[in-house]
Design an enzyme around this catalytic site. Sequence first.
Site, PDB file in Angstrom:
ATOM      1  N   HIS A  31       0.840  -1.192   0.000  1.00  0.00           N
ATOM      2  CA  HIS A  31       0.000   0.000   0.000  1.00  0.00           C
ATOM      3  C   HIS A  31       0.879   1.248   0.000  1.00  0.00           C
ATOM      4  CE1 HIS A  31      -3.805  -2.183   1.708  1.00  0.00           C
ATOM      5  NE2 HIS A  31      -3.391  -2.661   0.549  1.00  0.00           N
ATOM      6  N   ALA A  79     -18.366   8.439 -30.673  1.00  0.00           N
ATOM      7  CA  ALA A  79     -17.770   9.271 -31.723  1.00  0.00           C
ATOM      8  C   ALA A  79     -18.870   9.589 -32.728  1.00  0.00           C
ATOM      9  CB  ALA A  79     -16.619   8.532 -32.402  1.00  0.00           C
ATOM     10  N   GLU A 105       0.998   3.949   1.743  1.00  0.00           N
ATOM     11  CA  GLU A 105       1.547   4.421   3.008  1.00  0.00           C
ATOM     12  C   GLU A 105       2.816   3.663   3.392  1.00  0.00           C
ATOM     13  OE1 GLU A 105      -3.046   4.446   3.527  1.00  0.00           O
ATOM     14  OE2 GLU A 105      -1.532   3.404   2.331  1.00  0.00           O
TER      15      GLU A 105
END
Length: 366
Positions: free
Chosen positions: A50, A157, A52
Amino acid sequence: MNHIKYMKRALKLAELGKQNVSPNPAVGAVLVKNGTIIGEGFHRGSGFLHAEIVAIESAKTSIRGAKLYTTLEPCYSTYPGKKQPACTDRIIKEGIAHVIISMKDPNKHVSGQGISTLKSAGVSVTTGILTEETQLLNKVFIKNMQQKLPYVHLKIAQTIDGKIATETGHSKWITDEDARADVHELRSEYDAILIGSNTAKMDDPLMTVRYGKKKSIQRIVLNRQLSLELSLRIFKDLQKNPTTVCIDINAVIDPKMKQKYLEKGIGIIELDCGEERTIPLKPLLEALYQKGICSVLVEGGSALFTAFFKENYFDELTFYIAPKICGNGISAFGQLDIQSMDSAINFLNPEIRTINNQLVLTTRRI
């Protein structure tokens, strides 16, 4: 202390991982001590540390008493499906004095628990810094956690008069190469591309990511009777870009053809289309989510765009509009049962940009 300055840096770091983190959130973290960044990191994807922890382990000096800026609430020790060590345990162990959090974790098993764990250990906690920016970055993860469904983005589009193809079905090319390269960048942020059978037959698209950061992507095609020719390009390169066909469980299907699909490695999802003989969107999205598909880019055609609008199962919409006029042709949307302009579907504050002479308009559901 300028919280916004360092949270902006954490958000930039989180952006670096957004194309690879699914089904996890994009998270960035920055360690600050005495007004200096001493460590930083971001989550690279499922199975990786992670953000952190990466920030903590990147520090070359003592982090005791430092401030930690993180875009998402740190995880705590125990909750279902957890694979990585608890970030809160490491934060507390390292003596980090203050944790600044952009947004709470929308995962019901985590939300608020990481914050309360830190506070109980005497760590100062500040929340709500650049929350809207972080929520936008993690729009897919939030939808997944709250609804257990994929995030759905419609990409259209069209010409300036609203046509996605001529009356003969010809559509190559409405936009120029630069706009198409931009679409491939957009594709790279999604787990899967979804099209209908008519688009598969008429355009024979490859449906891959060929520009920017190349990655594999899952290709989903709706074909109720399993009638698509196996020579189509969506059935090529299946090891890198798997293809799944969604069919009607009630349709009369040649068992030999079905076996050919399976032997080729093509996935099949069976859905009950009922008397209307159309693929039901909610069961479709539920089935895709069960397959681990967290986000879907819908690329056509008109019937599919119309269905997502009528059933209100989309989250975001992007138009690539070319300054061309087609006249008679295929419109992006069919019958929406709108009788007056007062009832027209309205979008507020769309994001507008240009690519060469084309207009790109993106809006999200309110």
